[in-house]
Design an enzyme around this catalytic site. Structure first.
Site, PDB file in Angstrom:
ATOM      1  N   ASN A   9      16.479 -39.868  62.389  1.00 47.48           N
ATOM      2  CA  ASN A   9      17.752 -39.286  61.979  1.00 47.48           C
ATOM      3  C   ASN A   9      18.725 -40.439  61.750  1.00 47.48           C
ATOM      4  OD1 ASN A   9      20.177 -37.957  61.754  1.00 47.48           O
ATOM      5  ND2 ASN A   9      20.213 -37.175  63.858  1.00 47.48           N
ATOM      6  N   TRP A  10      18.961 -40.736  60.483  1.00 49.67           N
ATOM      7  CA  TRP A  10      19.806 -41.906  60.167  1.00 49.67           C
ATOM      8  C   TRP A  10      21.281 -41.638  60.441  1.00 49.67           C
ATOM      9  CZ3 TRP A  10      17.854 -44.115  54.771  1.00 49.67           C
ATOM     10  CH2 TRP A  10      16.517 -44.520  54.902  1.00 49.67           C
ATOM     11  N   LYS A  11      21.654 -40.394  60.624  1.00 49.87           N
ATOM     12  CA  LYS A  11      23.067 -40.022  60.790  1.00 49.87           C
ATOM     13  C   LYS A  11      23.884 -40.591  59.610  1.00 49.87           C
ATOM     14  CE  LYS A  11      22.180 -39.530  65.650  1.00 49.87           C
ATOM     15  NZ  LYS A  11      22.652 -39.554  67.010  1.00 49.87           N
ATOM     16  N   HIS A  97      21.901 -30.021  65.402  1.00 48.72           N
ATOM     17  CA  HIS A  97      22.074 -31.275  66.141  1.00 48.72           C
ATOM     18  C   HIS A  97      23.348 -31.191  66.985  1.00 48.72           C
ATOM     19  CE1 HIS A  97      22.787 -35.463  67.077  1.00 48.72           C
ATOM     20  NE2 HIS A  97      21.488 -35.651  66.856  1.00 48.72           N
ATOM     21  N   GLU A  99      25.647 -33.191  67.512  1.00 46.31           N
ATOM     22  CA  GLU A  99      26.869 -33.689  66.857  1.00 46.31           C
ATOM     23  C   GLU A  99      27.455 -32.628  65.930  1.00 46.31           C
ATOM     24  OE1 GLU A  99      25.133 -37.369  65.463  1.00 46.31           O
ATOM     25  OE2 GLU A  99      24.965 -37.999  67.549  1.00 46.31           O
ATOM     26  N   GLU A 169      17.014 -32.286  72.826  1.00 48.97           N
ATOM     27  CA  GLU A 169      17.820 -33.501  72.921  1.00 48.97           C
ATOM     28  C   GLU A 169      18.929 -33.293  73.956  1.00 48.97           C
ATOM     29  OE1 GLU A 169      17.461 -35.918  69.032  1.00 48.97           O
ATOM     30  OE2 GLU A 169      19.085 -34.494  68.775  1.00 48.97           O
ATOM     31  N   GLY A 175      22.438 -41.527  72.142  1.00 48.22           N
ATOM     32  CA  GLY A 175      23.244 -42.705  71.827  1.00 48.22           C
ATOM     33  C   GLY A 175      23.896 -43.345  73.042  1.00 48.22           C
ATOM     34  N   SER A 215      18.070 -41.567  73.005  1.00 48.10           N
ATOM     35  CA  SER A 215      17.815 -42.958  73.412  1.00 48.10           C
ATOM     36  C   SER A 215      16.327 -43.293  73.535  1.00 48.10           C
ATOM     37  CB  SER A 215      18.559 -43.284  74.710  1.00 48.10           C
ATOM     38  OG  SER A 215      19.947 -43.137  74.511  1.00 48.10           O
ATOM     39  N   GLY A 236      17.344 -41.565  66.762  1.00 49.46           N
ATOM     40  CA  GLY A 236      18.610 -41.909  66.108  1.00 49.46           C
ATOM     41  C   GLY A 236      18.717 -43.409  65.907  1.00 49.46           C
ATOM     42  N   GLY A 237      19.399 -44.075  66.819  1.00 47.00           N
ATOM     43  CA  GLY A 237      19.680 -45.508  66.697  1.00 47.00           C
ATOM     44  C   GLY A 237      18.454 -46.351  66.366  1.00 47.00           C
TER      45      GLY A 237
END
Ligand code: PGA
Length: 252
Positions: A9-11, A97, A99, A169, A175, A215, A236-237
């Site tokens: 997930n590149w966000k 998600h 967010e 999640e 993150g 994470s 993610g990251g």
């Protein structure tokens, strides 16, 4: 055997040129060292989708969006519908998600509507669920996840559930550098599979992929993925660095 999946997930990262270049390098990597047992999915921002569909056309890596509109079409300025996403060549969409739930106030009812629109457009859905820290501390995490699934997902038919991947999640792990322990992940994944079994039966529950997100990195992926009900990860990251992302895929 259930499908193993690692989705990136590149966000809201990378402009068009950077994204296409990065997608090309990931595609090349998996063309040269195919990951037969793992389905790799990249989920960039909307503007990358059509260009990336072209780059990923060899089929080594699948493509998904990070969100879709809650309406099929019409006067909804700034929105992108599930059908439009499908028309780019993408096969997946992330829905729910944390967010989206917290910054854009997307509730279970809205997420259910988006999920149905996505499925009806022919997209597979990576449906996210998970509790915030306060809820875990109050030992409410099972209740919260149950509600999110019952209200967001369980109006689907068993046939429609074939289009679903669930991602657990825990919001406190996204993150933050904090990760659920492999046992905490397994405990929740097992619980989710039991809920699906109660609602849709054993066959459906057995074939449903359930991913862990929060994470996840090369140093902890193998241990988390070794748990019997963890079928991969939503990253993610660490999906923004080729070495980290490919190492996570290899950890399976
Ligand atoms: P993270 O994000 O890997 O950076 O914690 C996961 C996600 O939000 O899907």
């Amino acid at each position: 055997m259930r499908k193993k999946i690692v989705a990136g997930n590149w966000k809201m990262n990378m402009d068009l040129a950077e994204g296409l270049k990065f997608a090309g390098s990931i595609e090349k990597y998996f063309k040269e060292s195919p990951s037969e047992k793992v389905l790799v999915i990249l989920c960039p921002p909307f503007i990358h989708l059509a260009g990336m569909a072209d780059i990923l056309k060899h089929g080594k890596v699948a493509l998904g969006a990070q969100n879709c509109a809650a309406e099929a079409s019409g006067a909804y300025t700034g929105e992108v519908s599930a059908w439009m996403i499908k028309s780019t060549g993408a096969q997946y969409v992330i829905i729910g998600h944390s967010e989206r739930r917290s910054y854009y106030h997307e509730d279970d009812k809205l997420l259910n509507k988006k999920t149905l629109l996505a499925i009806n457009s022919g997209l597979k859905v990576i449906f996210c669920c998970g509790e915030v820290l306060k809820e875990r501390e109050a030992a409410q995490h099972f209740l919260i996840v149950r509600r999110q699934l019952e209200e967001g997902l369980f109006s689907l038919t068993a046939e429609q559930m074939d289009m679903i991947v669930i991602a657990y999640e825990p919001v406190w792990a996204i993150g933050t550098g904090l990760t659920a322990s492999p046992d905490q992940a397994q405990e929740m994944h097992k619980y989710i599979r039991e809920l699906v079994k109660e609602k849709y039966g054993n066959d459906c529950a057995k074939k449903l992929p359930i991913l862990y997100g929060g994470s996840c990195k090369p140093s902890n992926a193998a241990e988390i993925f070794s748990k019997p009900d963890v079928d991969g990860g939503l990253i993610g990251g660490a999906a923004l660095k080729k070495e980290d992302f490919t190492a996570i895929v290899e950890a399976i």
